[in-house]
Design a protein around this motif. Structure first.
Motif, PDB file in Angstrom:
ATOM      1  N   ALA A  35     -30.602 -27.306  11.542  1.00  0.00           N
ATOM      2  CA  ALA A  35     -30.271 -28.218  10.364  1.00  0.00           C
ATOM      3  C   ALA A  35     -28.831 -27.904   9.757  1.00  0.00           C
ATOM      4  CB  ALA A  35     -31.336 -27.885   9.278  1.00  0.00           C
ATOM      5  N   SER A  36     -28.358 -28.683   9.093  1.00  0.00           N
ATOM      6  CA  SER A  36     -27.120 -28.358   8.220  1.00  0.00           C
ATOM      7  C   SER A  36     -27.183 -27.274   7.322  1.00  0.00           C
ATOM      8  CB  SER A  36     -26.574 -29.969   7.418  1.00  0.00           C
ATOM      9  OG  SER A  36     -26.658 -30.995   8.196  1.00  0.00           O
ATOM     10  N   GLY A  37     -26.253 -26.318   7.534  1.00  0.00           N
ATOM     11  CA  GLY A  37     -26.123 -25.036   6.511  1.00  0.00           C
ATOM     12  C   GLY A  37     -26.900 -23.989   7.355  1.00  0.00           C
ATOM     13  N   SER A  38     -27.456 -24.395   8.505  1.00  0.00           N
ATOM     14  CA  SER A  38     -28.184 -23.108   8.965  1.00  0.00           C
ATOM     15  C   SER A  38     -27.497 -22.046   9.693  1.00  0.00           C
ATOM     16  CB  SER A  38     -29.003 -23.837  10.424  1.00  0.00           C
ATOM     17  OG  SER A  38     -28.410 -24.339  11.232  1.00  0.00           O
ATOM     18  N   LYS A  40     -24.762 -22.722  12.374  1.00  0.00           N
ATOM     19  CA  LYS A  40     -24.300 -22.828  13.728  1.00  0.00           C
ATOM     20  C   LYS A  40     -23.002 -23.019  13.822  1.00  0.00           C
ATOM     21  CE  LYS A  40     -25.935 -27.873  13.616  1.00  0.00           C
ATOM     22  NZ  LYS A  40     -26.119 -27.971  12.482  1.00  0.00           N
ATOM     23  N   SER A  41     -22.311 -23.778  13.090  1.00  0.00           N
ATOM     24  CA  SER A  41     -20.947 -23.956  13.202  1.00  0.00           C
ATOM     25  C   SER A  41     -20.256 -22.605  12.964  1.00  0.00           C
ATOM     26  CB  SER A  41     -20.430 -24.941  12.113  1.00  0.00           C
ATOM     27  OG  SER A  41     -20.834 -26.304  12.675  1.00  0.00           O
ATOM     28  N   GLN A  85     -14.916 -31.015  15.146  1.00  0.00           N
ATOM     29  CA  GLN A  85     -15.916 -32.320  14.535  1.00  0.00           C
ATOM     30  C   GLN A  85     -15.058 -33.576  14.369  1.00  0.00           C
ATOM     31  OE1 GLN A  85     -18.689 -31.257  11.633  1.00  0.00           O
ATOM     32  NE2 GLN A  85     -19.454 -33.283  11.312  1.00  0.00           N
ATOM     33  N   ASP A 162     -17.743 -28.763  18.548  1.00  0.00           N
ATOM     34  CA  ASP A 162     -18.412 -28.886  17.290  1.00  0.00           C
ATOM     35  C   ASP A 162     -18.841 -29.972  16.661  1.00  0.00           C
ATOM     36  OD1 ASP A 162     -19.298 -28.136  14.648  1.00  0.00           O
ATOM     37  OD2 ASP A 162     -17.631 -27.660  13.618  1.00  0.00           O
ATOM     38  N   GLU A 163     -19.964 -30.538  16.961  1.00  0.00           N
ATOM     39  CA  GLU A 163     -20.452 -31.886  16.640  1.00  0.00           C
ATOM     40  C   GLU A 163     -19.923 -33.167  17.313  1.00  0.00           C
ATOM     41  OE1 GLU A 163     -23.423 -32.252  15.305  1.00  0.00           O
ATOM     42  OE2 GLU A 163     -23.888 -30.601  13.895  1.00  0.00           O
ATOM     43  N   SER A 166     -20.854 -36.665  16.370  1.00  0.00           N
ATOM     44  CA  SER A 166     -21.039 -36.891  15.085  1.00  0.00           C
ATOM     45  C   SER A 166     -20.353 -38.075  14.699  1.00  0.00           C
ATOM     46  CB  SER A 166     -20.629 -35.691  14.297  1.00  0.00           C
ATOM     47  OG  SER A 166     -20.761 -36.114  12.811  1.00  0.00           O
ATOM     48  N   THR A 195     -24.628 -29.243  18.070  1.00  0.00           N
ATOM     49  CA  THR A 195     -25.093 -30.350  17.793  1.00  0.00           C
ATOM     50  C   THR A 195     -26.272 -30.728  16.962  1.00  0.00           C
ATOM     51  OG1 THR A 195     -25.486 -32.552  18.702  1.00  0.00           O
ATOM     52  CG2 THR A 195     -26.386 -30.541  19.821  1.00  0.00           C
ATOM     53  N   HIS A 196     -26.532 -31.630  16.244  1.00  0.00           N
ATOM     54  CA  HIS A 196     -27.708 -31.891  15.869  1.00  0.00           C
ATOM     55  C   HIS A 196     -28.663 -32.931  16.570  1.00  0.00           C
ATOM     56  CE1 HIS A 196     -25.195 -34.789  13.570  1.00  0.00           C
ATOM     57  NE2 HIS A 196     -26.297 -35.664  13.595  1.00  0.00           N
TER      58      HIS A 196
END
Length: 254
Positions: A35-38, A40-41, A85, A162-163, A166, A195-196
């Motif tokens: 998820a966003s903020g987890s 990963k980036s 991204q 990175d994404e 997106s 990626t998400h």
């Protein structure tokens, strides 16, 4: 190719990553989901040395990079490419100059050789003949492809994404996925893709790692992730959440 050992990262006392242990094997494509903020980036930025871990080790091949001075990090990065991204193209430069930037800065190639490499990489991302265009004349998907061409201009052994899909429509996102697969097959690169987008991850990845609240909670091949019994993994890959049990309230109808 990449090894993270007991990596922790904090910002202003807030734990972003906790005790990450991760290997990325030569020639594989590893997708990192979450998820966003987890975190990963942040993982990706640690791998390329844009951030230093609060503790732990980050190895690129046989070199531990977390404490290297910038001049030595730059030498390591010459063997790595990164697709950001938002593409991160130089707005004042043409497409050709964007792709050629690193070659001009870090090689002694002749102008003819640089032009040849630029043409080869643009052909690989199916944008041959776009050298004279400016970034503001390109669509979002085209910018991502130019960013990829720039990242592989040195023919690096490692490419980080990175994404990459997106903000793109489904057709262009699928096109970027095909380019990632094609780049891995043609150049034999080791790829790490944050990626998400689960459709993307399932298509491009040899293995998938999931980060949850700063911890690496799962890493497996595509089938293993699809069949995971971890509720956190299942909710993320299926885009579902556990139903909330609503409190029963007594209504006085008297």
């Amino acid at each position: 190719m990449i090894h993270l050992k007991n990596v922790n990262k904090e910002f202003n006392g807030r734990i972003i990553l906790h005790n990450i242990n991760l290997n990325v094997e030569k020639g594989e494509t590893l997708a990192i989901i979450g998820a966003s903020g987890s975190g990963k980036s942040t993982l990706l930025r640690l791998m390329i040395g844009l951030l230093q871990p609060t503790s732990g080790e980050v190895w690129i091949k046989d070199t531990e990079i977390s404490q290297l001075p910038e001049i030595d990090l730059d030498k390591i990065r010459l063997n790595m490419g990164m697709v950001f991204q938002y593409s991160a193209l130089f707005d004042s430069m043409t497409v050709g100059d964007n792709v050629a930037f690193g070659l001009k800065e870090h090689t002694k190639f002749t102008s003819e050789k640089i032009q040849q490499v630029v043409q080869e990489k643009l052909k690989l991302v199916e944008l041959e003949g776009f050298e004279a265009m400016m970034p503001n004349e390109l669509s979002g998907g085209m910018k991502k492809r130019i960013s990829l061409a720039r990242a592989i201009a040195f023919e690096p052994e490692i490419v980080l994404y990175d994404e990459p899909s997106s903000g793109l429509d489904p057709i262009m996102a699928a096109k970027i996925d095909e380019l990632i697969v094609n780049t891995q097959q043609v150049l034999g690169v080791t790829s790490v893709v944050v990626t998400h987008d689960m459709n993307s991850a399932f298509h491009i990845a040899d293995r998938i790692a999931m980060v949850y609240d700063g911890e690496l909670i799962a890493i497996d091949d595509v089938d293993g992730i699809k069949n995971s019994q971890d509720l956190r993994v299942r909710e993320f890959i299926h885009g579902t959440i556990k139903p909330i049990k609503r409190r029963q309230t007594h209504v006085d109808r008297s």
